[in-house]
Write an enzyme that holds these catalytic residues in place. Structure first.
Site, mmCIF file in Angstrom:
data_model
loop_
_atom_site.group_PDB
_atom_site.id
_atom_site.type_symbol
_atom_site.label_atom_id
_atom_site.label_comp_id
_atom_site.label_asym_id
_atom_site.label_seq_id
_atom_site.Cartn_x
_atom_site.Cartn_y
_atom_site.Cartn_z
ATOM 1 N N HIS A 1 27.031 27.377 51.401
ATOM 2 C CA HIS A 1 26.853 27.581 50.269
ATOM 3 C C HIS A 1 25.533 26.791 49.855
ATOM 4 C CE1 HIS A 1 28.158 26.492 45.857
ATOM 5 N NE2 HIS A 1 27.158 25.618 45.626
ATOM 6 N N ARG B 1 22.592 33.739 56.698
ATOM 7 C CA ARG B 1 23.526 34.389 55.888
ATOM 8 C C ARG B 1 23.180 35.023 57.165
ATOM 9 N NH1 ARG B 1 24.681 33.520 50.222
ATOM 10 N NH2 ARG B 1 26.818 31.680 49.732
ATOM 11 N N PHE C 1 39.245 36.911 44.135
ATOM 12 C CA PHE C 1 39.203 36.077 45.656
ATOM 13 C C PHE C 1 39.539 34.774 45.650
ATOM 14 C CE2 PHE C 1 34.596 37.298 43.820
ATOM 15 C CZ PHE C 1 34.202 35.534 43.818
ATOM 16 N N ASN D 1 30.585 33.386 54.231
ATOM 17 C CA ASN D 1 29.888 33.267 54.587
ATOM 18 C C ASN D 1 28.049 31.918 55.007
ATOM 19 O OD1 ASN D 1 30.159 32.067 52.204
ATOM 20 N ND2 ASN D 1 28.995 34.184 50.827
ATOM 21 N N THR E 1 24.706 36.398 49.384
ATOM 22 C CA THR E 1 26.283 36.215 49.753
ATOM 23 C C THR E 1 27.142 37.580 50.814
ATOM 24 O OG1 THR E 1 26.236 36.149 47.589
ATOM 25 C CG2 THR E 1 28.633 36.184 48.025
ATOM 26 N N ARG F 1 18.348 28.650 48.068
ATOM 27 C CA ARG F 1 18.951 30.557 47.564
ATOM 28 C C ARG F 1 18.605 31.303 48.529
ATOM 29 N NH1 ARG F 1 24.142 30.323 45.898
ATOM 30 N NH2 ARG F 1 23.094 32.868 44.387
HETATM 31 P P1 ATP Z 1 28.351 29.769 46.825
HETATM 32 O O1 ATP Z 1 28.653 29.887 45.466
HETATM 33 O O2 ATP Z 1 29.231 29.913 47.682
HETATM 34 O O3 ATP Z 1 26.112 29.699 47.200
HETATM 35 P P2 ATP Z 1 27.383 32.838 46.350
HETATM 36 O O4 ATP Z 1 26.411 32.230 44.630
HETATM 37 O O5 ATP Z 1 26.188 33.381 46.813
HETATM 38 O O6 ATP Z 1 27.384 31.821 46.660
HETATM 39 P P3 ATP Z 1 28.933 33.454 44.341
HETATM 40 O O7 ATP Z 1 28.976 34.928 43.374
HETATM 41 O O8 ATP Z 1 28.904 32.260 43.754
HETATM 42 O O9 ATP Z 1 28.125 33.955 45.454
HETATM 43 O O10 ATP Z 1 31.218 33.307 45.289
HETATM 44 C C1 ATP Z 1 31.240 32.201 45.906
HETATM 45 C C2 ATP Z 1 31.934 32.485 47.034
HETATM 46 O O11 ATP Z 1 32.789 33.044 47.017
HETATM 47 C C3 ATP Z 1 30.420 33.333 47.960
HETATM 48 O O12 ATP Z 1 30.289 32.552 48.702
HETATM 49 C C4 ATP Z 1 32.645 34.208 48.731
HETATM 50 O O13 ATP Z 1 32.311 32.275 50.222
HETATM 51 C C5 ATP Z 1 33.453 33.922 48.044
HETATM 52 N N1 ATP Z 1 33.486 35.080 47.218
HETATM 53 C C6 ATP Z 1 32.445 36.182 46.809
HETATM 54 N N2 ATP Z 1 32.660 37.217 46.301
HETATM 55 C C7 ATP Z 1 33.308 37.028 46.969
HETATM 56 C C8 ATP Z 1 34.237 39.017 47.696
HETATM 57 N N3 ATP Z 1 33.606 39.531 47.035
HETATM 58 N N4 ATP Z 1 34.991 38.340 47.908
HETATM 59 C C9 ATP Z 1 35.519 37.337 48.462
HETATM 60 N N5 ATP Z 1 34.811 36.826 48.495
HETATM 61 C C10 ATP Z 1 33.739 36.547 48.006
HETATM 62 MG MG MG Z 2 27.624 30.693 44.144
#
Ligand code: ATP
Ligand code: MG
Length: 138
Positions: free
Chosen positions: A116, A103, A58, A113, A92, A86
């Site tokens: 961040h 969220r 992604f 979402n 997420t 968090r």
């Molecule tokens: P963030 O880092 O934005 O705070 P997070 O830590 O909850 O979010 P991460 O796994 O770090 O999630 O992913 C970063 C961002 O990538 C997510 O917030 C979301 O916007 C996007 N993302 C994550 N997983 C997916 C997915 N499976 N499909 C599409 N976008 C995704």
């Molecule tokens: Mg993250």
């Protein structure tokens, strides 16, 4: 002890007019705003910020989304700021986010979402330094 974390009101939430409501949640939860700025970032800036995700399927979509409109960059401070933000954000994927989380209230999809938040001390330090100069953090 007071701790700093980094947060973004993502472009989906800014576009939908949720910035004020999200800032109110952050304020109600006891965070101080150390610094805040609204900016329309480039794809290259998003790629540098999300470099840890560069092998994920992604990644390109995510970087295009983050550059799709203005967002709000913030440095927040409180005791236990990183974990508490968090928790306030929720999962997420908004479909899995707990009732009362940002969220759950404001996110549209796993990608769009709304917010961040840094996930650890090292990532908070990197992310704050990536977006803010020292003179903006007094
Ligand atoms: P963030 O880092 O934005 O705070 P997070 O830590 O909850 O979010 P991460 O796994 O770090 O999630 O992913 C970063 C961002 O990538 C997510 O917030 C979301 O916007 C996007 N993302 C994550 N997983 C997916 C997915 N499976 N499909 C599409 N976008 C995704
Ligand atoms: Mg993250």
């Amino acid at each position: 002890m007071a701790q700093r974390t980094f947060s973004i009101v993502k472009p989906d939430a800014v576009r939908k007019g949720y910035t004020g409501a999200i800032l109110a949640e952050i304020d109600k939860a006891g965070f101080q705003i150390v610094s805040l700025k609204k900016q329309h970032i480039s794809v290259a800036q998003a790629q540098g910020f999300y470099a840890v995700h560069k092998e994920r399927p992604f990644f390109n979509d995510l970087c295009a989304f983050m550059a799709s409109g203005p967002l709000v960059l913030m440095v927040l401070e409180k005791d236990n700021a990183i974990l508490d933000l968090r928790k306030l954000m929720g999962a997420t994927n908004p479909a899995n986010a707990e009732e009362g989380t940002i969220r759950k209230k404001f996110a549209g999809s796993i990608q769009e979402n709304a917010i961040h938040g840094s996930d650890a001390e090292e990532t908070a330090a990197f992310e704050i330094g990536y977006w803010f100069a020292g003179y903006e953090l007094l």
